[in-house]
Enzyme design. Structure first.
Site, PDB file in Angstrom:
ATOM      1  N   TYR A 172      -3.639   3.725   7.744  1.00  0.00           N
ATOM      2  CA  TYR A 172      -5.409   2.779   8.571  1.00  0.00           C
ATOM      3  C   TYR A 172      -5.343   3.515   8.776  1.00  0.00           C
ATOM      4  CZ  TYR A 172      -2.019  -0.730   5.686  1.00  0.00           C
ATOM      5  OH  TYR A 172      -1.017  -1.307   4.028  1.00  0.00           O
ATOM      6  N   TYR A 216      -3.191  -2.458 -10.594  1.00  0.00           N
ATOM      7  CA  TYR A 216      -3.217  -2.125  -8.869  1.00  0.00           C
ATOM      8  C   TYR A 216      -2.228  -3.209  -8.374  1.00  0.00           C
ATOM      9  CZ  TYR A 216      -4.730  -2.371  -4.050  1.00  0.00           C
ATOM     10  OH  TYR A 216      -4.334  -2.564  -3.171  1.00  0.00           O
ATOM     11  N   VAL A 237       0.936  -3.673   4.052  1.00  0.00           N
ATOM     12  CA  VAL A 237       0.952  -5.143   4.402  1.00  0.00           C
ATOM     13  C   VAL A 237       1.919  -5.607   4.368  1.00  0.00           C
ATOM     14  CG1 VAL A 237      -1.670  -5.112   4.831  1.00  0.00           C
ATOM     15  CG2 VAL A 237      -0.290  -5.938   2.629  1.00  0.00           C
ATOM     16  N   SER A 277       1.052  -1.573   0.253  1.00  0.00           N
ATOM     17  CA  SER A 277      -0.065   0.109   0.172  1.00  0.00           C
ATOM     18  C   SER A 277       0.737   1.226  -0.047  1.00  0.00           C
ATOM     19  CB  SER A 277      -1.005   0.182   1.136  1.00  0.00           C
ATOM     20  OG  SER A 277      -1.965  -0.758   0.829  1.00  0.00           O
ATOM     21  N   LYS A 308       0.354   3.617  -2.662  1.00  0.00           N
ATOM     22  CA  LYS A 308      -0.409   4.295  -3.450  1.00  0.00           C
ATOM     23  C   LYS A 308      -0.693   5.826  -3.295  1.00  0.00           C
ATOM     24  CE  LYS A 308      -3.458   0.801  -0.651  1.00  0.00           C
ATOM     25  NZ  LYS A 308      -4.228   0.169  -0.158  1.00  0.00           N
TER      26      LYS A 308
HETATM   27  N1  GLU Z   1      -2.013  -5.194  -2.349  1.00  0.00           N
HETATM   28  C1  GLU Z   1      -3.351  -5.108  -0.762  1.00  0.00           C
HETATM   29  C2  GLU Z   1      -3.962  -5.442  -1.320  1.00  0.00           C
HETATM   30  O1  GLU Z   1      -4.678  -4.743  -2.061  1.00  0.00           O
HETATM   31  C3  GLU Z   1      -2.644  -3.718  -0.360  1.00  0.00           C
HETATM   32  C4  GLU Z   1      -2.794  -3.524   0.584  1.00  0.00           C
HETATM   33  C5  GLU Z   1      -2.001  -3.018   1.981  1.00  0.00           C
HETATM   34  O2  GLU Z   1      -0.965  -2.925   2.210  1.00  0.00           O
HETATM   35  O3  GLU Z   1      -2.819  -1.881   2.506  1.00  0.00           O
HETATM   36  O4  GLU Z   1      -5.139  -5.919  -0.905  1.00  0.00           O
END
Ligand code: GLU
Length: 336
Positions: free
Chosen positions: A249, A197, A267, A72, A75
């Protein structure tokens, strides 16, 4: 004849780093993410920290060169690229900037706007992937990969096994993509946006890379080592604002309160922090807490923020603590 010195005392910043490292190792190990099966192979004992200054200096400790997937943390960077490409207003029509107060993978949209709450939750990031895929076509991943690499200052690798693992098991993200299509927030087929993604999440980094990318953001988008302008300055400002409010988060409010540094976690166990105009911090420890944040990474940032006075609103440092106290812009030396 005097002997030439064979050993120099560690700089105080390294002493602080080793103290923080010891403290963080004492924190719980947490649980490695296993909902993407390939991620469960990470070694929970791994732990590394890196600090990269806007003057190009690097300080590391522990497993700072261990590769893991960016997940993430990507992002924040794709949001920056979307802002740069489409401009703030066009991006605002597709994705909000409001913390959601719900888990990152919630299958939901803002009830009033029917758009994702923000680009740091999966719904927002998948929308941003759709924006980039629209803008760059089939070259989108190559462009994303190249920019991430420029920010880190080296060509980053790609973890095919993690990509495949998430592609095979990412049903929840498929559900989110279909919700977006139904609401008119995503115009591409679900799999087209998700391919980008899942790929962006599978780019591999080390704690050093995260620190270097963070330093690029801290340095208004210019990589301090290569001197290349990687991201647009205005897009960096907007990205840092969203990292500050939504990057950690469901712990984002507590994080802003206690750590006070724009950051994004993933994650895979990484956290990237940005102290604007001063430095980037990268940490890696794959054991997560129930919010999805690295337990030892959070401990690291809390301690570093205290020790180095990094909190954005720290009254004694007024947002320029690290540079003022430790870093000489003219010589590039850390004076501790
Ligand atoms: N590729 C992971 C998902 O979409 C990323 C989640 C994350 O790192 O928060 O579940």
């Amino acid at each position: 004849m005097a002997e030439s010195p064979t050993h120099t005392d560690p700089q105080p910043i390294d002493a602080i780093l080793s103290d923080v490292y010891r403290q963080s190792l004492a924190a719980d190990v947490g649980s490695v993410a296993d909902y993407i099966p390939e991620l469960s192979k990470a070694d929970p004992a791994n732990m590394g920290i890196a600090i990269a200054t806007v003057g190009g200096q690097l300080h590391t400790i522990g497993d700072a060169e261990t590769l893991f997937t960016i997940q993430s943390i990507s992002k924040a960077l794709t949001f920056c690229l979307a802002l740069e490409r489409l401009g703030r207003d066009a991006v605002s029509q597709r994705v909000g900037v409001e913390p959601s107060g719900d888990p990152f993978n919630a299958i939901e949209l803002h009830p009033a706007t029917r758009r994702p709450y923000n680009p740091m939750v999966n719904a927002g990031a998948i929308t941003v992937a759709g924006i980039l895929r629209d803008a760059f076509g089939a070259d989108a991943f190559e462009i994303v990969h190249q920019r991430f690499s420029m920010a880190a200052g080296r060509t980053l690798s790609f973890n095919e096994a993690v990509f495949k693992s998430e592609e095979e098991t990412g049903h929840r993200n498929r559900g989110i993509a279909h919700l977006l299509i139904g609401a008119g927030a995503l115009e591409l087929p679900a799999d087209t946006a998700l391919d980008l993604y899942f790929r962006q999440c599978s780019i591999e980094v080390t704690a050093i890379d995260l620190a270097r990318i963070g330093a690029t953001l801290a340095n208004m988008g210019e990589n301090p080592v290569t001197g290349k302008q990687v991201f647009d300055v205005t897009a960096v400002r907007d990205t840092l604002a969203v990292m500050f409010t939504c990057g950690m988060y469901d712990y984002s409010g507590n994080w802003a309160y206690d750590v006070g540094v724009p950051a994004k976690s993933g994650v895979g166990g990484g956290i990237m922090g940005v102290v604007s105009r001063q430095l980037g911090i990268g940490s890696y420890a794959p054991g997560l807490d129930p919010n999805g944040n690295s337990v030892r990474g959070v401990a690291t940032f809390r301690a570093l923020s205290d020790e180095l006075g990094l909190h954005a609103f720290d009254p004694t440092n007024a947002g320029s603590g690290f540079i003022r106290t430790f870093f000489d812009r003219n010589t590039g030396d850390v004076r501790l």
